[in-house]
Each structure stands twice: as C-alpha cells, then as structure tokens.
Design an enzyme around this catalytic site. Structure first.
Site, PDB file in Angstrom:
ATOM      1  N   HIS A  36       0.913  -1.254   0.067  1.00  0.00           N
ATOM      2  CA  HIS A  36       0.215  -0.014  -0.091  1.00  0.00           C
ATOM      3  C   HIS A  36       1.261   1.251   0.036  1.00  0.00           C
ATOM      4  CE1 HIS A  36      -3.275  -2.885   2.597  1.00  0.00           C
ATOM      5  NE2 HIS A  36      -3.323  -2.991   0.831  1.00  0.00           N
ATOM      6  N   GLN A 151      -9.573  -6.784 -10.437  1.00  0.00           N
ATOM      7  CA  GLN A 151      -9.786  -5.776 -10.197  1.00  0.00           C
ATOM      8  C   GLN A 151      -9.461  -4.185 -10.632  1.00  0.00           C
ATOM      9  OE1 GLN A 151     -10.384  -4.619  -5.726  1.00  0.00           O
ATOM     10  NE2 GLN A 151      -8.224  -3.611  -5.604  1.00  0.00           N
TER      11      GLN A 151
END
Ligand code: AMP
Length: 278
Positions: A36, A151
């Site tokens: 992240h 995704q």
C-alpha cells in the site's frame, strides 16, 4: 514527523479538498503494508494532495467471507501514512446511510469469472464503492495494484465506460523477501501455511520460465508446483489476454497474464504475473 489528517465524513473531506490542487486517491481497506505504501509514494510523485481511503466495504464481501474478522487498526495505519495528506476513514453508515444500497454498478461478464466466480457479487460491490469514492474525492489519479489484476481491469473499464475524469495508475506487486505477494490476509496464515503459500509465486515463476514453450507447457509447469504442496488447494490457474481478461486460446502468442488463486488452510490468496507466450 508529518501526520495526515483523518476525516470520517464526506462533507468534511470535500471541505478539506476545496483548495488542494491536483488530488490523488489511494483506495484501501486498511491493514496497511509496504504494498500500500508504494501506492502512496507513487501518488506523491504525481499530485499535490494524496488522499488514502480506508474502508472495509461490506458490499464486496460474501455472506461466508471474512468481513467481520478483516483486520482493522486505524491508529497503526495512520502511523504508516506520514507521506499522505488526508485519510478518509468513513463508517459504513456514512457510505451507506440507508443500510443496503439499491443502485449498483455491475461488472458485467468478466465480473463473473475467476475471482467473481468464487465470490459472487464481489466486483459489483467493488465497482460501486470505487465509483462512490471517485465521486466523493474527484481525484485526477487513482492508484490500483496489479496484485488484484482483475479488479484493476474492471475499474479501468468502468472509468472508460462511464467517462469518469480520473486516470488509473497501476502499481506493481510488492512482495515479501521469499516472493509471497504482500497481502493483509497473509497474517491469517499459520507458520506452516505461510511456507506453503510460497507455492503461488513459485507456480508463477515456473509459468514465466516455460512461457516460450507455449500455453500447455506453462500450465503443466505451474500445476506441478502446486501439486507438490498439499496444504495448497488450487482454485484456478489461467492465462488471460490483458486486453480482455478472457482466457487465451491454444496457440496464442504475445503478451498475457498468468493468474492464480488458492486456498491455504482457510485463507484465500491470489497472485499473478505478466508473461509473453512464445
Ligand atoms: P487492499 O489490500 O484490498 O486494501 O488493496 C488496496 C490496494 O492495494 C489495491 O489497489 C490493491 O491492489 C493494492 N495492493 C494490495 N496488495 C498489494 C501488493 N502486494 N503490492 C501492491 N499493491 C497491492
């Protein structure tokens, strides 16, 4: 050290962004790891104001999935986000004030394959919350990880299909020292499962090294890696065309992506890599 401001309501966020120059959004479900943080660092290079959203979206979890036990620790996450300007961390009631939401984005046929086959409704839930976040934040750039390749494909298609004025910046997969793809779900693994989980990246490496011998060789090589690891229960392994996310035909040559999903104990893991089939 700089600390990002945490906001929990849409109104507060819009106010905070009123005079903020170009905005980049990093959508996450929290439980942040170095993968992240690579998104935050890349966004920092591209825009003036970096917003990280932290929201465990109930809409994208199936009834028997890990929504309730998904790790949540806003304080620990905030401590890792010195490089961000704002954290948007709404409660479900802020995002879905009427409880269930009636209007949804549908991910179409690709949304029912691979991850969507194992997780019915998952991608409709993802696209719906991403559309909401893009409308709330209005970013010039949004980052998505190649880790979740299906995704990223579906989000890019939604943005094109719905003319949303945001560009997707794809972030390469960040891996542990032994090549396991970083994931918030890795913490569910026992020590033995953690070792077994390396079979996913090893299967992809086997795929890469046999790519010039064609699709059958790729499938055989990666399957034999997974078969050698009894703790790993394969869900799917496939070679898809990056332009359509459909499985490639026999004899296909050119750019492709090998994708894998497996259950290790009770934890579902995914990984993928780019290939060139020869
Ligand atoms: P999540 O882990 O579901 O909260 O994902 C938030 C964003 O981080 C998504 O765009 C993911 O694709 C991305 N992401 C998750 N794991 C990694 C990783 N190991 N490397 C790079 N990006 C990742």
């Amino acid at each position: 050290m700089h600390h990002p401001r945490i906001v929990t309501t849409i109104a507060e966020l819009r106010e905070a962004l009123a005079a903020s120059g170009s905005v980049g959004l990093v959508p996450t479900m929290g439980a942040l790891h170095d993968g992240h943080l690579a998104h935050v660092a890349r966004a920092r290079e591209l825009v003036d104001t970096v917003v990280v959203s932290i929201f465990v979206n109930p809409l994208q979890f199936g009834p028997n999935e890990d929504y309730l036990r998904y790790p949540r620790d806003l304080e620990a996450d905030a401590a890792k986000l010195a490089d961000a300007d704002l954290i948007f961390a709404p409660e479900p009631a802020e995002m879905y004030p009427n409880g269930a939401i009636e209007t949804r984005i549908t991910a179409g046929r690709v949304g029912d394959t691979f991850e969507g086959r194992s997780r019915p409704g998952h991608f409709d839930g993802v696209l719906t919350v991403v559309a909401k976040l893009l409308n709330i934040v209005g970013p010039r750039v949004v980052t998505f990880g190649e880790k979740d390749a299906q995704q990223a494909f579906l989000v890019e298609r939604m943005i094109r299909d719905l003319d949303i004025p945001t560009r997707v910046e794809l972030i390469p997969i960040v891996r542990e020292d032994d090549d396991l793809a970083m994931s918030s779900r890795n913490r569910y693994l026992s020590d033995r499962e953690r070792v077994a989980a390396r079979a996913l990246s090893r299967a992809l490496e086997a795929a890469e090294s046999s790519a010039d011998r064609g699709i059958d060789a790729v499938i055989a090589a990666s399957q034999s890696v997974v078969m050698g690891e009894p703790l790993v229960e394969l869900d799917y392994f496939a070679i898809v065309d990056p332009a359509t996310f459909q499985p490639v035909d026999d004899g296909y040559r050119g750019p492709a992506r090998a994708i894998i999903a497996a259950r290790v104990g009770s934890t579902r893991l995914i990984d993928n890599t780019r290939l060139r089939l020869g």
